[in-house]
Write an enzyme that holds these catalytic residues in place. Structure first.
Site, PDB file in Angstrom:
ATOM      1  N   GLY A  16     -20.453 -31.142  47.035  1.00 27.45           N
ATOM      2  CA  GLY A  16     -19.513 -30.668  46.025  1.00 27.45           C
ATOM      3  C   GLY A  16     -18.832 -31.801  45.281  1.00 27.45           C
ATOM      4  O   GLY A  16     -18.749 -31.799  44.057  1.00 27.45           O
ATOM      5  N   ASN A  38     -29.631 -33.092  52.123  1.00 29.48           N
ATOM      6  CA  ASN A  38     -30.102 -31.924  51.381  1.00 29.48           C
ATOM      7  C   ASN A  38     -31.049 -32.383  50.262  1.00 29.48           C
ATOM      8  O   ASN A  38     -30.655 -32.602  49.120  1.00 29.48           O
ATOM      9  CB  ASN A  38     -28.882 -31.181  50.805  1.00 29.48           C
ATOM     10  CG  ASN A  38     -29.248 -29.800  50.318  1.00 29.48           C
ATOM     11  OD1 ASN A  38     -30.374 -29.568  49.899  1.00 29.48           O
ATOM     12  ND2 ASN A  38     -28.300 -28.902  50.381  1.00 29.48           N
ATOM     13  N   ASP A  58     -31.294 -38.354  56.932  1.00 27.75           N
ATOM     14  CA  ASP A  58     -30.316 -37.807  57.871  1.00 27.75           C
ATOM     15  C   ASP A  58     -29.484 -38.951  58.433  1.00 27.75           C
ATOM     16  O   ASP A  58     -30.023 -39.857  59.080  1.00 27.75           O
ATOM     17  CB  ASP A  58     -31.065 -37.064  58.985  1.00 27.75           C
ATOM     18  CG  ASP A  58     -30.108 -36.415  59.968  1.00 27.75           C
ATOM     19  OD1 ASP A  58     -28.875 -36.529  59.788  1.00 27.75           O
ATOM     20  OD2 ASP A  58     -30.612 -35.786  60.924  1.00 27.75           O
ATOM     21  N   ALA A  86     -20.498 -38.667  52.669  1.00 29.59           N
ATOM     22  CA  ALA A  86     -21.119 -37.546  53.405  1.00 29.59           C
ATOM     23  C   ALA A  86     -20.222 -37.144  54.570  1.00 29.59           C
ATOM     24  O   ALA A  86     -19.605 -37.998  55.217  1.00 29.59           O
ATOM     25  CB  ALA A  86     -22.494 -37.940  53.921  1.00 29.59           C
ATOM     26  N   GLY A  87     -20.145 -35.857  54.807  1.00 33.15           N
ATOM     27  CA  GLY A  87     -19.318 -35.398  55.921  1.00 33.15           C
ATOM     28  C   GLY A  87     -19.588 -33.943  56.229  1.00 33.15           C
ATOM     29  O   GLY A  87     -20.172 -33.212  55.426  1.00 33.15           O
ATOM     30  N   TYR A 150     -12.899 -32.428  63.699  1.00 39.64           N
ATOM     31  CA  TYR A 150     -12.873 -33.012  62.355  1.00 39.64           C
ATOM     32  C   TYR A 150     -11.713 -34.009  62.254  1.00 39.64           C
ATOM     33  O   TYR A 150     -11.896 -35.140  61.780  1.00 39.64           O
ATOM     34  CB  TYR A 150     -12.730 -31.893  61.321  1.00 39.64           C
ATOM     35  CG  TYR A 150     -12.736 -32.343  59.884  1.00 39.64           C
ATOM     36  CD1 TYR A 150     -13.918 -32.759  59.273  1.00 39.64           C
ATOM     37  CD2 TYR A 150     -11.564 -32.336  59.111  1.00 39.64           C
ATOM     38  CE1 TYR A 150     -13.927 -33.162  57.935  1.00 39.64           C
ATOM     39  CE2 TYR A 150     -11.569 -32.728  57.787  1.00 39.64           C
ATOM     40  CZ  TYR A 150     -12.753 -33.141  57.201  1.00 39.64           C
ATOM     41  OH  TYR A 150     -12.751 -33.536  55.888  1.00 39.64           O
ATOM     42  N   LYS A 154     -11.905 -38.115  61.556  1.00 40.38           N
ATOM     43  CA  LYS A 154     -11.276 -38.776  60.407  1.00 40.38           C
ATOM     44  C   LYS A 154     -10.176 -39.752  60.847  1.00 40.38           C
ATOM     45  O   LYS A 154      -9.939 -40.761  60.183  1.00 40.38           O
ATOM     46  CB  LYS A 154     -10.743 -37.734  59.414  1.00 40.38           C
ATOM     47  CG  LYS A 154     -11.838 -36.850  58.787  1.00 40.38           C
ATOM     48  CD  LYS A 154     -12.798 -37.633  57.876  1.00 40.38           C
ATOM     49  CE  LYS A 154     -13.737 -36.711  57.106  1.00 40.38           C
ATOM     50  NZ  LYS A 154     -14.641 -37.419  56.204  1.00 40.38           N
ATOM     51  N   THR A 185     -14.833 -27.055  47.656  1.00 37.62           N
ATOM     52  CA  THR A 185     -16.263 -27.404  47.675  1.00 37.62           C
ATOM     53  C   THR A 185     -16.963 -26.523  48.709  1.00 37.62           C
ATOM     54  O   THR A 185     -16.308 -25.903  49.555  1.00 37.62           O
ATOM     55  CB  THR A 185     -16.493 -28.881  48.065  1.00 37.62           C
ATOM     56  OG1 THR A 185     -16.189 -29.024  49.464  1.00 37.62           O
ATOM     57  CG2 THR A 185     -15.682 -29.853  47.249  1.00 37.62           C
TER      58      THR A 185
HETATM   59  N1  LIG Z   1     -13.822 -30.348  50.825  1.00 35.07           N
HETATM   60  C1  LIG Z   1     -12.640 -30.671  51.374  1.00 35.07           C
HETATM   61  O1  LIG Z   1     -11.744 -29.818  51.539  1.00 35.07           O
HETATM   62  C2  LIG Z   1     -12.375 -32.083  51.808  1.00 35.07           C
HETATM   63  C3  LIG Z   1     -11.048 -32.485  52.028  1.00 35.07           C
HETATM   64  C4  LIG Z   1     -10.796 -33.780  52.454  1.00 35.07           C
HETATM   65  C5  LIG Z   1     -11.855 -34.652  52.650  1.00 35.07           C
HETATM   66  N2  LIG Z   1     -13.131 -34.243  52.428  1.00 35.07           N
HETATM   67  C6  LIG Z   1     -14.208 -35.189  52.691  1.00 35.07           C
HETATM   68  O2  LIG Z   1     -14.892 -35.451  51.483  1.00 35.07           O
HETATM   69  C7  LIG Z   1     -16.271 -35.738  51.748  1.00 35.07           C
HETATM   70  C8  LIG Z   1     -17.157 -34.906  50.837  1.00 35.07           C
HETATM   71  O3  LIG Z   1     -16.915 -33.545  51.097  1.00 35.07           O
HETATM   72  P1  LIG Z   1     -17.424 -32.342  50.165  1.00 35.07           P
HETATM   73  O4  LIG Z   1     -16.298 -31.401  50.102  1.00 35.07           O
HETATM   74  O5  LIG Z   1     -18.046 -32.853  48.926  1.00 35.07           O
HETATM   75  O6  LIG Z   1     -18.510 -31.687  51.140  1.00 35.07           O
HETATM   76  P2  LIG Z   1     -19.925 -31.036  50.837  1.00 35.07           P
HETATM   77  O7  LIG Z   1     -19.907 -30.322  49.532  1.00 35.07           O
HETATM   78  O8  LIG Z   1     -20.288 -30.239  52.046  1.00 35.07           O
HETATM   79  O9  LIG Z   1     -20.877 -32.314  50.719  1.00 35.07           O
HETATM   80  C9  LIG Z   1     -21.181 -33.113  51.831  1.00 35.07           C
HETATM   81  C10 LIG Z   1     -22.618 -33.588  51.685  1.00 35.07           C
HETATM   82  O10 LIG Z   1     -22.920 -34.402  52.834  1.00 35.07           O
HETATM   83  C11 LIG Z   1     -24.222 -34.037  53.265  1.00 35.07           C
HETATM   84  N3  LIG Z   1     -24.475 -34.301  54.673  1.00 35.07           N
HETATM   85  C12 LIG Z   1     -23.988 -33.610  55.742  1.00 35.07           C
HETATM   86  N4  LIG Z   1     -24.526 -34.070  56.883  1.00 35.07           N
HETATM   87  C13 LIG Z   1     -25.373 -35.070  56.528  1.00 35.07           C
HETATM   88  C14 LIG Z   1     -26.255 -35.921  57.265  1.00 35.07           C
HETATM   89  N5  LIG Z   1     -26.388 -35.820  58.590  1.00 35.07           N
HETATM   90  N6  LIG Z   1     -26.970 -36.846  56.595  1.00 35.07           N
HETATM   91  C15 LIG Z   1     -26.873 -36.935  55.225  1.00 35.07           C
HETATM   92  N7  LIG Z   1     -26.079 -36.147  54.485  1.00 35.07           N
HETATM   93  C16 LIG Z   1     -25.331 -35.223  55.123  1.00 35.07           C
HETATM   94  C17 LIG Z   1     -24.268 -32.542  53.022  1.00 35.07           C
HETATM   95  O11 LIG Z   1     -25.602 -32.070  53.066  1.00 35.07           O
HETATM   96  P3  LIG Z   1     -25.883 -30.573  53.571  1.00 35.07           P
HETATM   97  O12 LIG Z   1     -25.465 -29.668  52.486  1.00 35.07           O
HETATM   98  O13 LIG Z   1     -27.348 -30.574  53.856  1.00 35.07           O
HETATM   99  O14 LIG Z   1     -25.042 -30.407  54.827  1.00 35.07           O
HETATM  100  C18 LIG Z   1     -23.605 -32.408  51.672  1.00 35.07           C
HETATM  101  O15 LIG Z   1     -24.528 -32.525  50.621  1.00 35.07           O
HETATM  102  C19 LIG Z   1     -16.462 -35.478  53.246  1.00 35.07           C
HETATM  103  O16 LIG Z   1     -16.437 -36.687  53.933  1.00 35.07           O
HETATM  104  C20 LIG Z   1     -15.262 -34.632  53.617  1.00 35.07           C
HETATM  105  O17 LIG Z   1     -14.904 -34.766  54.976  1.00 35.07           O
HETATM  106  C21 LIG Z   1     -13.412 -32.982  52.003  1.00 35.07           C
END
Ligand SMILES: NC(=O)c1ccc[n+]([C@@H]2O[C@H](COP(=O)([O-])OP(=O)(O)OC[C@H]3O[C@@H](n4cnc5c(N)ncnc54)[C@H](OP(=O)(O)O)[C@@H]3O)[C@@H](O)[C@H]2O)c1
Length: 263
Positions: A16, A38, A58, A86-87, A150, A154, A185
């Protein structure tokens, strides 16, 4: 750090925030290698961004990270900026978390940034230049009920970022830790979104968070915590954690029903 002409590795580029960040980095003139598990979405992101390198992989193992790092270095011919984005997350009661999920979360959220930093740091040291950006979370400073694994991952990432920043302080290599609050996201499950609504959790648009990430890089920020009152609570939690216990108690009781799948 200026983005133009920099060789950048971005993990989570199909996600996202990652897909939006990738587009912005390219607009700013980056030479970009994008990594994600992905493969299908990553390919479509790359198709919209000619000249970028898509590396499906991965990151949940040291071998996976090593292979990804080798491919990035080959495609880019070096690296100036690593963005560990990534997370994965999990919104669940701790008693319902499986050992496999715990392991996966610590591997992707904490060890992968370490494994990748370990792979790229010697290249940066050779050039005596570079930056590592670790994207954590407000939950990396405030332990949140029903996000125990989680939060732990972090907290670890924040500690790693601080320690590595201090270790390279006498060089031109910089480390930035970025802590967004909740973002809209696909990472967040339906139950989490419903809990967020019920508890009036603040949620940012990914586009706004991406702008702030780029600004943090441009302005050489050491760390940055997004949003008020969340960034304020981060400070309060250090000084007066019992106050934060009290402030969150009612919200945690509401969250439990969503975490247990009862709402
Ligand atoms: N969204 C929130 O509320 C939020 C808030 C604070 C911090 N964050 C941090 O911001 C970062 C980005 O989050 P986002 O919201 O953009 O999440 P997201 O939309 O789920 O994107 C995360 C991406 O990481 C990929 N990923 C997961 N496991 C993986 C692996 N083993 N190897 C390679 N890629 C992998 C996912 O692929 P798949 O789709 O295949 O799993 C996905 O494309 C993360 O570190 C998250 O912890 C997010």
């Amino acid at each position: 750090m200026e983005i133009k002409d920099k060789r950048i590795v971005l993990t989570g580029a199909a996600g996202g925030m990652g897909s939006i960040l990738a587009e912005e980095l390219v607009k700013l003139g980056a030479n970009l290698a994008m990594v994600d598990a992905n493969a299908d979405v990553l390919t479509s992101v790359a198709n919209n961004l000619p000249g970028t390198h898509a590396i499906a992989g991965d990151l949940s193992s040291a071998a996976g990270c090593s292979s990804v790092a080798d491919q990035c270095l080959e495609k880019l011919g070096g690296v100036d900026l690593l963005i560990n984005l990534a997370g994965i997350n999990s919104f669940a009661a701790f008693e319902d978390e499986s050992p496999e999920k715990m392991e996966a979360m610590l591997h992707v959220n904490l060890l992968a940034p370490m494994w990748l930093s370990r792979a790229f740091l010697p290249v940066m040291q050779e050039n005596n230049a570079g930056r590592i950006v670790n994207v954590g979370s407000i939950f990396g400073s405030i332990g949140f009920a029903y996000f125990s694994i989680y939060s732990a991952s972090k907290f670890g990432l924040r500690g790693f970022s601080e320690a590595l920043r201090r270790e390279v302080a006498d060089t031109n290599i910089k480390v930035t830790y970025i802590a967004p609050r909740a973002v809209k996201t696909p990472m967040n499950s339906d139950a989490l979104m419903r809990m967020g609504e019920a508890t009036k959790m603040n949620m940012d648009a990914p586009e706004d968070v991406v702008k702030k990430i780029i600004s943090a890089i441009n302005n050489d920020r050491k760390d940055i915590y997004f949003g008020f009152p969340e960034s304020f609570f981060v400070r309060i939690n250090v000084l007066f954690p019992r106050l934060v216990d009290k402030a969150l108690a009612a919200q945690n009781r509401i969250a439990r029903a969503f975490a247990k799948g009862e709402k």
